[in-house]
Design an enzyme around this catalytic site. Structure first.
Site, PDB file in Angstrom:
ATOM      1  N   HIS A 131       0.817  -1.177   0.202  1.00 15.89           N
ATOM      2  CA  HIS A 131       0.173  -0.122  -0.239  1.00 15.89           C
ATOM      3  C   HIS A 131       0.900   1.192  -0.078  1.00 15.89           C
ATOM      4  O   HIS A 131       1.097   2.114   1.029  1.00 15.89           O
ATOM      5  CB  HIS A 131      -0.880   0.063   1.314  1.00 15.89           C
ATOM      6  CG  HIS A 131      -2.068   0.981   1.285  1.00 15.89           C
ATOM      7  ND1 HIS A 131      -3.082   1.046   1.911  1.00 15.89           N
ATOM      8  CD2 HIS A 131      -2.010   2.301   0.535  1.00 15.89           C
ATOM      9  CE1 HIS A 131      -3.799   2.101   2.106  1.00 15.89           C
ATOM     10  NE2 HIS A 131      -2.945   2.880   1.045  1.00 15.89           N
ATOM     11  N   HIS A 134     -10.882   3.502  -5.009  1.00 18.21           N
ATOM     12  CA  HIS A 134     -10.669   4.595  -4.065  1.00 18.21           C
ATOM     13  C   HIS A 134     -11.892   5.456  -3.833  1.00 18.21           C
ATOM     14  O   HIS A 134     -12.541   5.940  -4.965  1.00 18.21           O
ATOM     15  CB  HIS A 134      -9.333   5.364  -4.236  1.00 18.21           C
ATOM     16  CG  HIS A 134      -8.892   5.997  -3.049  1.00 18.21           C
ATOM     17  ND1 HIS A 134      -9.695   7.124  -2.765  1.00 18.21           N
ATOM     18  CD2 HIS A 134      -7.833   5.907  -2.368  1.00 18.21           C
ATOM     19  CE1 HIS A 134      -8.923   7.877  -1.893  1.00 18.21           C
ATOM     20  NE2 HIS A 134      -7.946   7.167  -1.485  1.00 18.21           N
ATOM     21  N   HIS A 139     -10.659   1.041  -0.867  1.00 15.31           N
ATOM     22  CA  HIS A 139     -10.733   2.012   0.038  1.00 15.31           C
ATOM     23  C   HIS A 139     -12.137   2.495   0.065  1.00 15.31           C
ATOM     24  O   HIS A 139     -12.626   3.093  -0.998  1.00 15.31           O
ATOM     25  CB  HIS A 139      -9.706   3.104  -0.263  1.00 15.31           C
ATOM     26  CG  HIS A 139      -9.880   4.575   0.599  1.00 15.31           C
ATOM     27  ND1 HIS A 139      -8.913   5.356   1.017  1.00 15.31           N
ATOM     28  CD2 HIS A 139     -10.989   5.083   1.129  1.00 15.31           C
ATOM     29  CE1 HIS A 139      -9.370   6.241   1.682  1.00 15.31           C
ATOM     30  NE2 HIS A 139     -10.426   6.300   1.565  1.00 15.31           N
ATOM     31  N   HIS A 185      -6.685  -0.365   5.100  1.00 19.59           N
ATOM     32  CA  HIS A 185      -6.783   0.442   6.550  1.00 19.59           C
ATOM     33  C   HIS A 185      -8.282  -0.183   7.066  1.00 19.59           C
ATOM     34  O   HIS A 185      -9.081   0.729   7.136  1.00 19.59           O
ATOM     35  CB  HIS A 185      -6.346   1.867   6.504  1.00 19.59           C
ATOM     36  CG  HIS A 185      -6.955   2.543   5.150  1.00 19.59           C
ATOM     37  ND1 HIS A 185      -8.294   2.598   4.592  1.00 19.59           N
ATOM     38  CD2 HIS A 185      -6.273   3.216   4.214  1.00 19.59           C
ATOM     39  CE1 HIS A 185      -8.285   3.335   3.497  1.00 19.59           C
ATOM     40  NE2 HIS A 185      -7.109   3.738   3.365  1.00 19.59           N
ATOM     41  N   HIS A 210      -6.665  14.763   2.086  1.00 26.03           N
ATOM     42  CA  HIS A 210      -7.713  14.732   1.348  1.00 26.03           C
ATOM     43  C   HIS A 210      -8.038  16.118   0.837  1.00 26.03           C
ATOM     44  O   HIS A 210      -9.349  16.233   0.261  1.00 26.03           O
ATOM     45  CB  HIS A 210      -9.079  13.909   1.816  1.00 26.03           C
ATOM     46  CG  HIS A 210      -8.659  12.419   2.036  1.00 26.03           C
ATOM     47  ND1 HIS A 210      -9.040  11.579   0.759  1.00 26.03           N
ATOM     48  CD2 HIS A 210      -8.160  11.529   2.946  1.00 26.03           C
ATOM     49  CE1 HIS A 210      -8.714  10.403   1.368  1.00 26.03           C
ATOM     50  NE2 HIS A 210      -8.247  10.397   2.445  1.00 26.03           N
ATOM     51  N   ASP A 244       0.728   3.319   3.521  1.00 24.83           N
ATOM     52  CA  ASP A 244      -0.067   4.419   3.293  1.00 24.83           C
ATOM     53  C   ASP A 244       0.989   5.515   3.041  1.00 24.83           C
ATOM     54  O   ASP A 244       0.512   6.523   3.317  1.00 24.83           O
ATOM     55  CB  ASP A 244      -1.013   4.488   4.196  1.00 24.83           C
ATOM     56  CG  ASP A 244      -2.331   5.204   3.455  1.00 24.83           C
ATOM     57  OD1 ASP A 244      -2.068   5.510   2.376  1.00 24.83           O
ATOM     58  OD2 ASP A 244      -3.371   5.297   4.023  1.00 24.83           O
TER      59      ASP A 244
END
EC number: 3.5.1.5
Length: 570
Positions: free
Chosen positions: A140, A221, A248, A274, A322, A362
Site C-alpha cells: 500500500h 478509492h 478504500h 486500512h 484529502h 500508506d
C-alpha cells in the site's frame, strides 16, 4: 577427544543455538531458537585462522557451475513466517535462496547439505550473532516521491506495490500511458515493484487497457467513487484477469453503507485497505469486514500502535491528505468521522489475535514509508505488555508464536495476497534472495545489511575515507547492488499475466525482469499464516464506536511509551 564448551562461550563464538533466547531490540519479545542446523565442531566460520579456508571448510575443486554457492550467510538466526525460528547457514546462488542448513566442505565436515557446498567462488558473510528475516513487503504505497525507495530499503522493505506519481492521494496509476511511464521510471529502482491501475469504473473497458499495459492489480478509492457498480465491475474483470483488487471504501456512505459494499463484493477476494477506518472507509463500521473469509484485511502504520498522540495527529493528516478545507464545516465533519479512538484501540487487539492479517504504510498519504517494520514490532511489544503471552506461548518463556504472527504481517501474507509468494515473502528455497540482516539490539528499527536478489544494496557503513568500515559516522548507505546495471538483475517488476504474455517488458525497454502475478482470486483468510482469525460476530456501536466480538468489548489502553523509538534516534 571432544571439547565441551559452556553455552555462553559457544554463543560468543558461533551465535545462539537451540534453547537460547534472543531479545528483539529493546522490546520485551524473546525469540527462542527451535532448531540448529550446525554440526557442532564443524561450524562454518570465516576469518583469520578460521574454518572457511582452502581444503578445510572450502571445497577447492567445486566451481559455481558445479553448484558451489555464490554467498553463504553463516551461523545466522532465521526468523521466518514459514521456516520458523532456527539457526543455520543461508546459501544463495544466482540470486535465489538455495536453502537454510549446514554449509561447508563435505570432504572435511560432517553434516554438510548437498546443495550448500562452499567453493572458491563462494563469499562467506559471517553472520554469527545476527538475525535474518525475509525482505519486507509494503503493498500500500503512494508513490508520490521516488525517494520513498531509499527509505524503504533502509528500513528493510524490498518489495513495493502501489500507485500514484506525485500530487495525488490515491494509490493508483490511471491509464495505460501512465502505467508505462511509471514502469520505465521504476526500472531504476533496486526493489521489486508493481503498480495498481484505477479500478473505479462501472464499465470494464477502461480497466482492461490499464491491466494490458502492465498494472498488476486494481485500486478502488472513494475519491474516485467506490460505488457498488464500480466494485462489482472491477471484481468481475479481476476474476477474468487474475489480479488482486484493493479497496478504500466510502467514508461518507454516500453510495451505500458497509452492507451494500459487502453485497457488491459478493464473496470475491478483495484486499481491504486500512480496515480500521482512520485511513478511510465506511464510518464508523468498516471494521466489521474483518469477520469474513474473502476479506483480506490490512492496517496502515499511522494508527499502529494506539498511543496517547494517535487521535490528535490523525485529524490534521486527514485534512491535508484529502484536500479538505478547515473553514468548511462539512470537510471538518468528514475528517472527524474517520478518526475514532475506540476503533483504533480495537485495531491493536485484532492484530494480536490474528484477525487483521497485514501491515502496510500508506506512504505520504498519512503513513510513513520507513516505519512499516518498526510499528509492527512496537504493536507486538505493546500487546505483550498489556495482554500477556499468547495462549500458544504460555509457559514457554518465549514469544515465538507472537513473533511469527507479526513477521508474517509484512512478509508472506502480503506476498500471498498480491500473488507473488512464489518469489518473495520468506527465506524458502527458490525464492529471490531478499534478506535483511539485523543486530539483535537494533532488530526492527535499523537493519545492518539489506540483501536484494543475493547482493548487498544497503548497509550500515562507515566513512568512506576512514581506515575501516566501522569509522564514524556509520550510517545506512547504498551498496554496489543499488548502482549501475547490477540493480536490474536483482529485482523483479510484477505485472498482470496479460501484460506479461504481451511482452510489455521488451516493448517498454525494461532491463529489470518482468514476471506475472498469479493465483490472486482464490486467496482467502485461511491462507494468511498465523493471521487467519475470522471473528463471526463483530459489531461497532454506531453511537459510541465501541467494538465488540460476541458481545465482549474489544479495546486496549493508549501507550505512553514505546520501544524502537527515541532510544535509537538522535
Amino acid at each position: 577427544m571432544t571439547k565441551t564448551l559452556p553455552r555462553e562461550e559457544y554463543t560468543d563464538l558461533f551465535g545462539a543455538t537451540v534453547g537460547d533466547r534472543i531479545r528483539l531490540g529493546d522490546t520485551s519479545l524473546l525469540a527462542e531458537i527451535e532448531h540448529d542446523h550446525a554440526t557442532y565442531g564443524d561450524e562454518a566460520v570465516f576469518g583469520g585462522g578460521k574454518t572457511m579456508r582452502d581444503g578445510m571448510g572450502m571445497q577447492s575443486g567445486t566451481t559455481q557451475a558445479d553448484g558451489a554457492l555464490d554467498w553463504v550467510f553463516s551461523n545466522v538466526v532465521v526468523v521466518d513466517p514459514v521456516l520458523g525460528i532456527r539457526k543455520g547457514d543461508i546459501g544463495v546462488r544466482n540470486g535465489r535462496i538455495v536453502g537454510v542448513g549446514k554449509a561447508g566442505n563435505p570432504d572435511t565436515m560432517d553434516g554438510v547439505d548437498d546443495e550448500l557446498v562452499v567453493g572458491p567462488s563462494t563469499d562467506t558473510v559471517p553472520a554469527d550473532g545476527l538475525i535474518a528475516t525475509p525482505g519486507g513487503l509494503d503493498i500500500h504505497v503512494h508513490f508520490n516521491s521516488p525517494q520513498l525507495v531509499d527509505h524503504a530499503l533502509a528500513s528493510g522493505i524490498t518489495t513495493m506495490f502501489g500507485g500514484g506519481y506525485g500530487g495525488g492521494a490515491t494509490t493508483c496509476t490511471p491509464g495505460p500511458n501512465n502505467v508505462k511511464r511509471f514502469l520505465q521510471a521504476a526500472d531504476e529502482w533496486p526493489v521489486n515493484v508493481g503498480f495498481y491501475g484505477k479500478g473505479n469504473s462501472s464499465q470494464p473497458e477502461g480497466l482492461a487497457e490499464q491491466v494490458e499495459a502492465g498494472a498488476c492489480g486494481m485500486k478502488l478509492h472513494e475519491d474516485w467513487g467506490s460505488t457498488p457498480a464500480a466494485i462489482d465491475t472491477c471484481l468481475e474483470y479481476a476474476e477474468s484477469a487474475d489480479i488482486q483488487v484493493c479497496i478504500h471504501t466510502d467514508t461518507l456512505n454516500e453510495s451505500g453503507f458497509v452492507e451494500e459494499t459487502f453485497d457488491a463484493i459478493d464473496g470475491r477476494a478483495i484486499h481491504t485497505f486500512h480496515i480500521e477506518g482512520a485511513g478511510g472507509g465506511h464510518a464508523p463500521d468498516v471494521l466489521e469486514l474483518v469477520g469474513h473469509e474473502h476479506m483480506l484485511p490490512s492496517s496502515t502504520n499511522p494508527s499502529m500502535p494506539y498511543t496517547e498522540n494517535t487521535f490528535d495527529e490523525h485529524l490534521d493528516m486527514v485534512m491535508v491528505c484529502h484536500h479538505l478545507n478547515p473553514d468548511v464545516p462539512e470537510d471538518v465533519a468528514f475528517a472527524e468521522s474517520r478518526i475514532r479512538a475506540e476503533t483504533i484501540a480495537a485495531e491493536d487487539v485484532l492484530h494480536d489475535t490474528g484477525a487483521i492479517s497485514m501491515m502496510t504504510s500508506d506512504s505520504q498519504a498519512m503513513g510513513r514509508m520507513a516505519e512499516v517494520i518498526s510499528r509492527t514490532w512496537q504493536t507486538a511489544d505493546k500487546m505483550k505488555q498489556q495482554r500477556g503471552p499468547l495462549p500458544e506461548d504460555d509457559g514457554t518463556d518465549a514469544d515465538n508464536h507472537r513473533i511469527k504472527r507479526y513477521v508474517a504481517k509484512y512478509t508472506i501474507n502480503p506476498a500471498i495476497v498480491a500473488g507473488i509468494d512464489d518469489y518473495v515473502g520468506s527465506i524458502e528455497p527458490g525464492k529471490l534472495a531478499d534478506i535483511v540482516l539485523w543486530e539483535p539490539a537494533f532488530f526492527g528499527i535499523k537493519p545492518k545489511t539489506v540483501i536484494k536478489g543475493g547482493f548487498p544494496v544497503y548497509s550500515q557503513m562507515g566513512e568512506a575515507n576512514g581506515s575501516l568500515m566501522t569509522c564514524e559516522p556509520v550510517e545506512m548507505r547504498p551498496r554496489a547492488g543499488a548502482m549501475g546495471n547490477a540493480k536490474h538483475g536483482l529485482s523483479v517488476t510484477f505485472v498482470s499475466g496479460t501484460a506479461h504474455e504481451a511482452g510489455v517488458g521488451d516493448a517498454y525497454g525494461l532491463d529489470t525482469p518482468v514476471r506475472p502475478v498469479d493465483g490472486t482470486r482464490s486467496v482467502r483468510k485461511a491462507d494468511m499464516l498465523y493471521n487467519d482469525y475470522c471473528p463471526d460476530d463483530i459489531d461497532i456501536d454506531a453511537q459510541t464506536f465501541e467494538v465488540s466480538i460476541d458481545g465482549e468489548h474489544v479495546t486496549c489502553e493508549p501507550a505512553d511509551e514505546l520501544p524502537l523509538a527515541q532510544r535509537y534516534h538522535l
